[in-house]
Structures are given as C-alpha cells and as structure tokens.
Design a protein around this motif. Structure first.
Motif, PDB file in Angstrom:
ATOM      1  N   GLY A 102       0.778  -1.162   0.008  1.00 13.37           N
ATOM      2  CA  GLY A 102      -0.156  -0.052  -0.010  1.00 13.37           C
ATOM      3  C   GLY A 102       0.922   1.481   0.012  1.00 13.37           C
ATOM      4  O   GLY A 102       0.066   2.399  -0.150  1.00 13.37           O
ATOM      5  N   ASP A 169      -1.702  -2.857  -7.413  1.00  9.55           N
ATOM      6  CA  ASP A 169      -3.019  -2.995  -6.766  1.00  9.55           C
ATOM      7  C   ASP A 169      -3.709  -4.144  -7.087  1.00  9.55           C
ATOM      8  O   ASP A 169      -4.382  -4.890  -6.036  1.00  9.55           O
ATOM      9  CB  ASP A 169      -4.080  -1.835  -6.742  1.00  9.55           C
ATOM     10  CG  ASP A 169      -3.464  -0.514  -6.125  1.00  9.55           C
ATOM     11  OD1 ASP A 169      -2.814  -0.632  -5.233  1.00  9.55           O
ATOM     12  OD2 ASP A 169      -3.715   0.652  -6.664  1.00  9.55           O
ATOM     13  N   THR A 172      -1.843  -7.270  -5.695  1.00 10.62           N
ATOM     14  CA  THR A 172      -2.205  -7.496  -4.182  1.00 10.62           C
ATOM     15  C   THR A 172      -3.394  -8.258  -4.141  1.00 10.62           C
ATOM     16  O   THR A 172      -3.600  -9.044  -3.271  1.00 10.62           O
ATOM     17  CB  THR A 172      -2.217  -5.952  -3.618  1.00 10.62           C
ATOM     18  OG1 THR A 172      -0.940  -5.195  -3.803  1.00 10.62           O
ATOM     19  CG2 THR A 172      -2.512  -6.023  -2.090  1.00 10.62           C
ATOM     20  N   ALA A 267      -6.946  -1.986  -1.588  1.00 13.99           N
ATOM     21  CA  ALA A 267      -5.497  -1.472  -1.839  1.00 13.99           C
ATOM     22  C   ALA A 267      -5.382  -0.186  -2.438  1.00 13.99           C
ATOM     23  O   ALA A 267      -4.542   0.725  -2.032  1.00 13.99           O
ATOM     24  CB  ALA A 267      -4.673  -2.477  -3.183  1.00 13.99           C
ATOM     25  N   GLU A 268      -6.212   0.523  -3.400  1.00 14.36           N
ATOM     26  CA  GLU A 268      -6.168   1.679  -4.036  1.00 14.36           C
ATOM     27  C   GLU A 268      -6.501   2.755  -2.789  1.00 14.36           C
ATOM     28  O   GLU A 268      -5.664   3.734  -2.694  1.00 14.36           O
ATOM     29  CB  GLU A 268      -7.292   1.784  -5.079  1.00 14.36           C
ATOM     30  CG  GLU A 268      -6.810   1.140  -6.450  1.00 14.36           C
ATOM     31  CD  GLU A 268      -8.147   0.830  -7.151  1.00 14.36           C
ATOM     32  OE1 GLU A 268      -9.149   1.353  -7.027  1.00 14.36           O
ATOM     33  OE2 GLU A 268      -7.793   0.676  -8.610  1.00 14.36           O
ATOM     34  N   LEU A 270      -5.731   2.380   0.341  1.00  9.58           N
ATOM     35  CA  LEU A 270      -4.813   2.417   1.329  1.00  9.58           C
ATOM     36  C   LEU A 270      -3.299   3.039   0.661  1.00  9.58           C
ATOM     37  O   LEU A 270      -2.387   3.862   1.588  1.00  9.58           O
ATOM     38  CB  LEU A 270      -4.013   0.971   1.792  1.00  9.58           C
ATOM     39  CG  LEU A 270      -5.000   0.195   2.602  1.00  9.58           C
ATOM     40  CD1 LEU A 270      -4.778  -1.297   2.747  1.00  9.58           C
ATOM     41  CD2 LEU A 270      -5.020   0.748   3.835  1.00  9.58           C
ATOM     42  N   ALA A 271      -3.292   3.149  -0.584  1.00  5.33           N
ATOM     43  CA  ALA A 271      -1.950   3.832  -1.435  1.00  5.33           C
ATOM     44  C   ALA A 271      -2.404   5.249  -1.688  1.00  5.33           C
ATOM     45  O   ALA A 271      -1.558   5.915  -2.127  1.00  5.33           O
ATOM     46  CB  ALA A 271      -2.182   3.138  -2.790  1.00  5.33           C
TER      47      ALA A 271
END
Length: 272
Positions: A102, A169, A172, A267-268, A270-271
């Motif tokens: 992330g 992502d 992941t 994931a997006e 968190l990034a």
C-alpha cells in the motif's frame, strides 16, 4: 549470485518477510559481508543467521554508507517513522525496493528523495521459497538495476513485472491476498465434509492435503488449471455434479470477481 558492481544490500527490517529474503539471498550465494541489516531487535534465530553469515547488524542507519540496494521490508504502518532517518543511505546509484503493502513510490520518495525505486508485492509463501512477486520499476531504474533486483526477489519464487504502478493494486488483490483465499477454501471444504458426516478433524485433514497436493500438481504439471480440472472430471460423475454448482452463473466466478474487486479497491484506498 553476483553482487560485485551493485554495492552493499541494506535490508530494513528482519521480520518474517525480510528474514525470509535474507535467508534466500544467503542460500543463493550472496556473501553475508555484502549485507547490512537494520533492525532494532531481530528475533534470536534471525540474529544468529546474521551473525553466523558475517552480515552486519545495525539498530539504526550507519554513518558513511551509500547503499547499492535498500530493501524495505517493514510494516506499512511504520514506514513514515522508519524511512526518514535512512535518507543518508541513498546515493546516486542506489535502487530502493519496497515490499511494504500500500505504500506508493511517491510516498517512498517523500522520505528518501527521488531515486531508482521498485515497488514489489510478494505473498506469504515467499517465507518457504514458494511465493510469487509482482513488481513495478519507476523510470529511474536502469536495466542492470532491474536485473539485479529481479535476482534478489526471485529467491522466494517467480517474479512478474507489471507495466504501471496501479497494476500492483491488482497484483495485491490476486496473489498478495490470495493465500488467504486458498486457506479459506480449505476451511469451507472441511466444514462441508463435516456436514456430510465426517469427523471434523478428518474432514480438515482431507481438505488440507487435497488442496496442498492439488497445488503441487499444478506447480509440477505443464498443463494449465483448466486442463487439470478437466482431467479430474468424468462426464456425469461426482466431480461434474459438484462443479455444476461451483461453475453456475451464481457460483465461484462472480464471487471471486466481487472479492478481487473489493481487495483492489481497498489496496487503492490504502495507497491514497
């Protein structure tokens, strides 16, 4: 594995993933003397591995060192605290490799400055040398650096390079989180077996060994998953009866579509 010409490898974090990578590097032929491990308190077994192989252990960034590779293997929650004191390790020829889920390249650069950077996503079977890693390299990474990073990552299993950072992502969602899906499949199979009348412990053993064995067959066979499935499925037989449920319009595929989409969305998020 040759390290000459690439400078020292500085491993940040010697926990489960970092320790597994270090063990893999040493096994592949990298000399411990070319590795510096920065970790405030490695577990006794890891401290012994470091000492026995002549690697250098530091609790904080050493003075006067410019790393060839900085391998970031700490939890994403502590990145913002761990990385700023390490900026002095970054030289003009340093490549940074992060396996912190992330955390974007922009985030890494905000702490370490602009540099050749690889963002990688391994999965937990990497700890036994049977993982798979997705990786993305920014434009500053040279061909030689990418090749060397590939050699460092592949000690835990195959490495697949993706075209854009956003693809990490999806990696992941599929392989990074994927082992949990397989473990849950074992749980579901075992519970269904219990409901079919088997003792719970027997159902779990059967489910566990079936999934482990099927995975090993998939690993060793040249056939793809679809062909292996067809090989097991006799027309009108028991497997076909079960697959008629699992492969129905409301079966596993739409569930996995939704699951992977949810994981990628998270994931997006968190990034950032």
């Amino acid at each position: 594995m040759a390290v000459a010409g690439h400078g020292s490898i500085v491993l940040i974090g010697a926990g489960n993933m970092g320790g597994a990578m270090l063990a893999g590097w040493l096994k592949s032929g990298i000399s411990g003397s070319s590795v510096i491990v920065i970790d405030p308190g490695p577990q006794p077994a890891m401290a012994k591995l470091i000492a026995d192989n002549g690697a250098r252990h530091e609790t904080s960034a050493p003075e006067g060192v410019k790393a060839g590779v900085i391998f970031v293997a700490v939890k994403p929650q502590v990145i913002d605290q761990v990385l700023p004191p390490l900026k002095g390790l970054v030289g003009p020829d340093t490549v940074i490799v992060s396996v912190a889920a992330g955390k974007t390249i922009a985030n890494l650069e905000s702490h370490l400055g602009e540099a050749a950077t690889v963002r990688a996503m391994p999965n937990t079977p990497a700890m036994i040398g049977r993982g798979v890693t997705g990786a993305f390299a920014n434009a500053r990474v040279t061909a030689a650096q990418r090749d060397f990073v590939h050699s460092l990552l592949k000690v835990s299993g195959p490495v697949e390079w993706v075209a854009t950072e956003g693809d990490i992502d999806a990696v992941t969602a599929v392989s990074g989180s994927g082992p949990a899906y397989v473990f849950y499949l074992v749980e579901c199979m075992a519970e269904a077996g219990r409901k079919a009348g088997l003792p719970a412990d027997l159902a779990m053993r059967l489910a566990r060994e079936t999934v482990a064995g099927a995975g090993e067959l998939l690993h060793q066979s040249p056939d793809d998953a679809g062909r292996l499935r067809q090989n097991v499925t006799s027309p009108g037989g028991t497997t076909a009866a079960a697959l008629s449920i699992l492969m129905a319009d409301d079966g596993m595929q739409p569930l996995f579509d939704k699951a992977i989409a949810a994981a990628r969305k998270r994931a997006e998020e968190l990034a950032g």
